[in-house]
Enzyme design. Structure first.
Site, PDB file in Angstrom:
ATOM      1  N   GLN A  93       0.799  -1.221   0.000  1.00  9.93           N
ATOM      2  CA  GLN A  93       0.000   0.000   0.000  1.00  9.93           C
ATOM      3  C   GLN A  93       0.834   1.275   0.000  1.00  9.93           C
ATOM      4  O   GLN A  93       0.330   2.333  -0.339  1.00  9.93           O
ATOM      5  CB  GLN A  93      -0.952   0.001   1.207  1.00  9.93           C
ATOM      6  CG  GLN A  93      -2.050  -1.047   1.073  1.00  9.93           C
ATOM      7  CD  GLN A  93      -2.931  -1.145   2.309  1.00  9.93           C
ATOM      8  OE1 GLN A  93      -2.595  -1.843   3.250  1.00  9.93           O
ATOM      9  NE2 GLN A  93      -4.036  -0.437   2.324  1.00  9.93           N
ATOM     10  N   HIS A 100       1.041  -9.588   4.041  1.00  5.20           N
ATOM     11  CA  HIS A 100      -0.150  -8.725   4.029  1.00  5.20           C
ATOM     12  C   HIS A 100      -0.791  -8.820   2.636  1.00  5.20           C
ATOM     13  O   HIS A 100      -0.800  -7.856   1.881  1.00  5.20           O
ATOM     14  CB  HIS A 100       0.260  -7.295   4.375  1.00  5.20           C
ATOM     15  CG  HIS A 100      -0.873  -6.411   4.803  1.00  5.20           C
ATOM     16  ND1 HIS A 100      -0.960  -5.846   6.060  1.00  5.20           N
ATOM     17  CD2 HIS A 100      -1.980  -5.974   4.157  1.00  5.20           C
ATOM     18  CE1 HIS A 100      -2.060  -5.109   6.151  1.00  5.20           C
ATOM     19  NE2 HIS A 100      -2.689  -5.174   4.998  1.00  5.20           N
ATOM     20  N   ASN A 122      -1.422 -11.272   7.937  1.00  4.21           N
ATOM     21  CA  ASN A 122      -2.442 -10.271   8.198  1.00  4.21           C
ATOM     22  C   ASN A 122      -3.782 -10.753   7.654  1.00  4.21           C
ATOM     23  O   ASN A 122      -3.915 -11.003   6.454  1.00  4.21           O
ATOM     24  CB  ASN A 122      -2.088  -8.942   7.520  1.00  4.21           C
ATOM     25  CG  ASN A 122      -3.159  -7.903   7.776  1.00  4.21           C
ATOM     26  OD1 ASN A 122      -3.371  -7.501   8.913  1.00  4.21           O
ATOM     27  ND2 ASN A 122      -3.880  -7.507   6.736  1.00  4.21           N
ATOM     28  N   GLU A 123      -4.742 -10.925   8.551  1.00  7.52           N
ATOM     29  CA  GLU A 123      -6.139 -11.115   8.193  1.00  7.52           C
ATOM     30  C   GLU A 123      -6.389 -12.217   7.152  1.00  7.52           C
ATOM     31  O   GLU A 123      -6.838 -11.933   6.039  1.00  7.52           O
ATOM     32  CB  GLU A 123      -6.720  -9.795   7.703  1.00  7.52           C
ATOM     33  CG  GLU A 123      -6.576  -8.674   8.712  1.00  7.52           C
ATOM     34  CD  GLU A 123      -7.239  -7.373   8.256  1.00  7.52           C
ATOM     35  OE1 GLU A 123      -7.617  -7.271   7.079  1.00  7.52           O
ATOM     36  OE2 GLU A 123      -7.379  -6.473   9.093  1.00  7.52           O
ATOM     37  N   TYR A 157     -11.712  -2.775  14.156  1.00 13.55           N
ATOM     38  CA  TYR A 157     -12.182  -1.547  13.512  1.00 13.55           C
ATOM     39  C   TYR A 157     -13.621  -1.215  13.896  1.00 13.55           C
ATOM     40  O   TYR A 157     -13.960  -0.063  14.108  1.00 13.55           O
ATOM     41  CB  TYR A 157     -12.137  -1.696  11.989  1.00 13.55           C
ATOM     42  CG  TYR A 157     -10.773  -1.516  11.368  1.00 13.55           C
ATOM     43  CD1 TYR A 157     -10.387  -0.279  10.858  1.00 13.55           C
ATOM     44  CD2 TYR A 157      -9.881  -2.573  11.265  1.00 13.55           C
ATOM     45  CE1 TYR A 157      -9.147  -0.101  10.265  1.00 13.55           C
ATOM     46  CE2 TYR A 157      -8.644  -2.405  10.678  1.00 13.55           C
ATOM     47  CZ  TYR A 157      -8.271  -1.165  10.178  1.00 13.55           C
ATOM     48  OH  TYR A 157      -7.041  -0.983   9.599  1.00 13.55           O
ATOM     49  N   GLU A 214      -4.275  -3.152  14.298  1.00 11.95           N
ATOM     50  CA  GLU A 214      -4.829  -2.137  13.395  1.00 11.95           C
ATOM     51  C   GLU A 214      -6.175  -1.692  13.927  1.00 11.95           C
ATOM     52  O   GLU A 214      -6.990  -2.517  14.365  1.00 11.95           O
ATOM     53  CB  GLU A 214      -5.109  -2.713  11.999  1.00 11.95           C
ATOM     54  CG  GLU A 214      -3.946  -2.815  11.079  1.00 11.95           C
ATOM     55  CD  GLU A 214      -4.383  -3.266   9.679  1.00 11.95           C
ATOM     56  OE1 GLU A 214      -5.500  -2.917   9.243  1.00 11.95           O
ATOM     57  OE2 GLU A 214      -3.603  -3.986   9.042  1.00 11.95           O
ATOM     58  N   TRP A 227      -4.196   2.440  12.255  1.00 11.71           N
ATOM     59  CA  TRP A 227      -4.112   2.414  10.803  1.00 11.71           C
ATOM     60  C   TRP A 227      -4.583   3.752  10.297  1.00 11.71           C
ATOM     61  O   TRP A 227      -5.726   4.090  10.547  1.00 11.71           O
ATOM     62  CB  TRP A 227      -4.998   1.290  10.230  1.00 11.71           C
ATOM     63  CG  TRP A 227      -4.842   1.199   8.754  1.00 11.71           C
ATOM     64  CD1 TRP A 227      -5.593   1.825   7.795  1.00 11.71           C
ATOM     65  CD2 TRP A 227      -3.832   0.460   8.052  1.00 11.71           C
ATOM     66  NE1 TRP A 227      -5.117   1.534   6.554  1.00 11.71           N
ATOM     67  CE2 TRP A 227      -4.036   0.703   6.682  1.00 11.71           C
ATOM     68  CE3 TRP A 227      -2.771  -0.355   8.448  1.00 11.71           C
ATOM     69  CZ2 TRP A 227      -3.216   0.135   5.704  1.00 11.71           C
ATOM     70  CZ3 TRP A 227      -1.962  -0.911   7.473  1.00 11.71           C
ATOM     71  CH2 TRP A 227      -2.199  -0.672   6.119  1.00 11.71           C
ATOM     72  N   GLU A 272      -5.674   2.201  -0.864  1.00 11.36           N
ATOM     73  CA  GLU A 272      -6.613   1.391  -0.099  1.00 11.36           C
ATOM     74  C   GLU A 272      -7.161   0.253  -0.996  1.00 11.36           C
ATOM     75  O   GLU A 272      -8.334   0.205  -1.340  1.00 11.36           O
ATOM     76  CB  GLU A 272      -7.722   2.290   0.464  1.00 11.36           C
ATOM     77  CG  GLU A 272      -8.876   1.623   1.174  1.00 11.36           C
ATOM     78  CD  GLU A 272      -8.521   0.762   2.384  1.00 11.36           C
ATOM     79  OE1 GLU A 272      -7.387   0.798   2.870  1.00 11.36           O
ATOM     80  OE2 GLU A 272      -9.424   0.031   2.821  1.00 11.36           O
ATOM     81  N   TRP A 273      -6.252  -0.630  -1.422  1.00  8.00           N
ATOM     82  CA  TRP A 273      -6.634  -1.812  -2.195  1.00  8.00           C
ATOM     83  C   TRP A 273      -7.550  -1.444  -3.354  1.00  8.00           C
ATOM     84  O   TRP A 273      -7.221  -0.555  -4.116  1.00  8.00           O
ATOM     85  CB  TRP A 273      -7.233  -2.883  -1.272  1.00  8.00           C
ATOM     86  CG  TRP A 273      -6.281  -3.204  -0.134  1.00  8.00           C
ATOM     87  CD1 TRP A 273      -6.456  -2.906   1.182  1.00  8.00           C
ATOM     88  CD2 TRP A 273      -4.971  -3.831  -0.224  1.00  8.00           C
ATOM     89  NE1 TRP A 273      -5.363  -3.326   1.913  1.00  8.00           N
ATOM     90  CE2 TRP A 273      -4.446  -3.881   1.085  1.00  8.00           C
ATOM     91  CE3 TRP A 273      -4.209  -4.347  -1.269  1.00  8.00           C
ATOM     92  CZ2 TRP A 273      -3.198  -4.433   1.369  1.00  8.00           C
ATOM     93  CZ3 TRP A 273      -2.963  -4.905  -0.987  1.00  8.00           C
ATOM     94  CH2 TRP A 273      -2.477  -4.943   0.310  1.00  8.00           C
TER      95      TRP A 273
HETATM   96  C1  GAL Z   1      -7.353  -3.595   7.041  1.00  8.98           C
HETATM   97  C2  GAL Z   1      -6.179  -3.914   6.152  1.00  8.98           C
HETATM   98  C3  GAL Z   1      -5.398  -2.698   5.761  1.00  8.98           C
HETATM   99  C4  GAL Z   1      -6.271  -1.517   5.393  1.00  8.98           C
HETATM  100  C5  GAL Z   1      -7.379  -1.339   6.405  1.00  8.98           C
HETATM  101  C6  GAL Z   1      -8.374  -0.238   6.079  1.00  8.98           C
HETATM  102  O1  GAL Z   1      -8.236  -4.662   7.091  1.00  8.98           O
HETATM  103  O2  GAL Z   1      -5.316  -4.795   6.822  1.00  8.98           O
HETATM  104  O3  GAL Z   1      -4.533  -3.058   4.729  1.00  8.98           O
HETATM  105  O4  GAL Z   1      -6.668  -1.580   4.116  1.00  8.98           O
HETATM  106  O5  GAL Z   1      -8.098  -2.520   6.578  1.00  8.98           O
HETATM  107  O6  GAL Z   1      -9.351  -0.675   5.217  1.00  8.98           O
END
Ligand code: GAL
Length: 572
Positions: free
Chosen positions: A107, A209, A253-254, A395, A474, A524, A531-532
């Site tokens: 990213q 990641h 990661n995730e 989150y 995060e 984060w 953002e992907w």
């Molecule tokens: C997380 C991810 C990050 C970032 C973040 C915000 O799930 O690990 O790379 O994109 O969400 O959307």
């Protein structure tokens, strides 16, 4: 493959402390019905072909293409913003509480083909699937962090940030499948970590990641094939040996997210020649990916504990989970079951095998029995207790309630349109109130500011998984339409400040009232980044990134975080 590449691998790792392969017993893969590797072709790529791995890509490059020595941070950049929220909780955080800012390699780094790096699956989809990333964004330049890292880290230092959570791009270390380490890529991370340490910032390093080398996807379907376990373990060993001063690691990661991508991408327009999946259906892709991810994680931890810690001393290692906390909407027994079911399918999928009993949750087994790979007894013991702490990317959350046909749905094996979830997500509470402030609508639709569910989610993970401690690697927020604001407006990010204020204060209550051993929270993100699939259309940064001039500015939230920890951390 292991046997074929072993000599090369040993050669490559010779200078890094000697390689060992994991005992074969960890590789007895119990395949689900219908699963076969027979159509997977052998690799034709080799190290010599690395430059050719970029054939067909039009890689963009930034104007800066060498590591830049940092300039001092101008004093006026550190002038605090007005109208800061007061801090008046009586609790304090322990003096060793971990806080910092996070980012991920793809990213922010850019320089995708520099110093021998090969493409990852994300580079591939960005370049080869039109529109897959908004505005056809790529990772080619991103924030140019690969060359600007010294400047970026000076900014963290100026803000007093004690921890930085970074990720390694696997395809910088093993650009091809030859087994040969790309020394320039490895050296880059050694330099980055040393630079952090020299500047008093502790690195937290994530090995993976979401950016698996494309060559492994082409060769055997990436996370879809058991071979990835050994490849990941080898890669992990190289990194552990190269970065012995790093004491806090995350393997993956995730996996919830990247294994869902494995399930979904082919249905979302990614053609098989771009992302080969070897004939597996989406459910198979999801659960086989998860299974291999767990084994890869556990194998890396096995290496860490048996080879690395005895040599370099104790560290801590885990993997980061992604799930929304989904409590029951009501006290009805069906809603309660729906909530448990929802958490099983997300947190439990990776949590139960690791923290409880080496098995997948019963509700997942009931749904995908035919597809779900099974662990041997030995694998169970490899996976079970394969972490030193629980890591939740906390989150957001929202309640769930049972679908109207809940009791028949759960046994319907696909006959109910609500199957397999059999629950509805709730984002509006009585009185027509939203569950919380919404993030960037249209781009981060999943995200609401829900401090209550943040706290309850941590309490739930603490009592459900009974880990030794919990770290939040995060948490963060994308402000609605921040991308359409001027730099000055975006920097005055009171909505993000409010999110951080609410969430960080939960940490004090979690520690003092809920008696959870919460050891750290990382925000984060260090700055706005790619953002992907949303590309640059949304911003999560604690610093504003001006992509036109490649310049960085602190937002109000960066100052808020600094002040929060200055105020609440117990001093020596
Ligand atoms: C997380 C991810 C990050 C970032 C973040 C915000 O799930 O690990 O790379 O994109 O969400 O959307």
């Amino acid at each position: 493959m292991l046997v074929r590449f072993l000599p090369l691998l040993l050669l490559a790792l010779g200078g890094l402390g000697g390689a060992q392969v994991l005992p074969n017993r960890f590789y007895n893969f119990t395949s689900p019905a219908n699963y076969s590797n027979s159509n997977i072709t052998n690799a034709t790529t080799s190290y010599q072909r690395v430059t050719n791995l970029w054939d067909g890509f039009q890689v963009a490059r930034g104007t800066i293409t060498h590591v830049v020595e940092p300039l001092p941070i101008a004093k006026d950049e550190l002038t605090p913003p007005p109208n800061m929220k007061p801090l008046h909780c009586q609790y304090r955080l322990p003096k060793d509480f971990i806080w910092g800012w996070a980012s991920s390699a793809s990213q922010i780094e850019g320089a995708v083909d520099a110093d021998g790096r090969g493409p990852s699956v994300w580079d591939n989809v960005a370049h080869k699937v039109p529109g897959f990333l908004k505005k056809n964004e790529t990772f080619d330049i991103a924030n140019n962090h690969y060359y600007m890292y010294k400047q970026d880290f000076q900014r963290l230092k100026a803000m007093g940030v004690p921890y930085y959570s970074m990720t390694i791009s696997w395809s910088r270390i093993f650009p091809s499948d030859s087994g040969e380490v790309n020394k320039a890529g490895l050296q880059h991370y050694i330099d980055e970590v040393n630079y952090l340490l020299e500047n008093g910032i502790q690195p937290i390093v994530t090995l993976y990641h979401w950016d698996i080398p494309q060559v492994l996807q082409d060769k055997y379907g990436g996370w879809l094939d058991r071979k990835v376990v050994q490849d990941f373990a080898n890669y992990a060993r190289v990194m552990f040996e190269a970065l012995p001063k790093v004491k806090l690691w995350l393997t993956l990661n995730e996996p919830q997210v990247f294994c869902n991508d494995y399930a979904d991408w082919p249905d979302e327009g990614v053609p098989d020649h771009v992302f080969p999946t070897f004939g597996l259906n989406s459910t198979q892709r999801k659960y086989i990916c998860g299974h291999n991810a767990l084994l890869a994680h556990a194998s890396a931890v096995h290496i860490y504990r048996t080879e690395i810690e005895p040599k370099y001393g104790k560290g801590k290692i885990s993997f980061a989970n992604s799930w929304d906390y989904t409590p029951s909407y009501s006290n009805s027994s069906e809603d309660i079951l729906a909530s448990e079911r929802s958490l099983d399918f997300t947190a439990g999928w990776f949590g139960q095998p690791v923290y409880i009993d080496g098995e997948y949750p019963q509700s997942i087994r009931d749904v995908v029995y035919e597809t779900l790979p099974r662990f041997t007894e030995e694998e169970k013991s490899l996976v079970l207790n394969s972490t030193d702490f629980y890591a939740w990317d906390g989150y957001t959350g929202h309640p769930v309630r049972a679908s109207d046909d809940f009791s028949s749905c759960v046994t319907s094996q696909g006959d109910s349109e609500n199957w397999p979830e059999c629950f509805d997500e709730v984002f509006t509470l009585p009185g027509d109130w939203l569950i919380g402030n919404r993030a960037d609508v249209g781009v981060s639709n999943w995200l609401y500011q829900t401090p209550r569910y943040f706290r309850e989610g941590i309490v739930w993970a603490w009592s459900h998984f009974k880990p030794l401690e919990i770290i939040i690697p995060e948490s963060g927020f994308s402000v609605w339409k921040e991308n359409e604001m001027t730099e000055a407006q975006a920097r005055y990010d009171d909505t993000r400040v409010s999110y951080l204020h609410d969430y960080l204060h939960q940490a004090l209550k979690l520690i003092h009232e809920d008696k959870v051993k919460l050891s750290g929270i990382i925000a984060w993100s260090m700055y706005d980044n790619i953002e992907w699939r949303q590309g640059r259309d949304t911003r999560f940064g604690l610093q504003y990134f001006d992509y036109n001039h490649m310049k960085v500015y602190f937002k109000k939230s960066a100052f808020y975080m600094r002040d929060f920890f200055n105020h609440y951390m117990t001093q020596e």
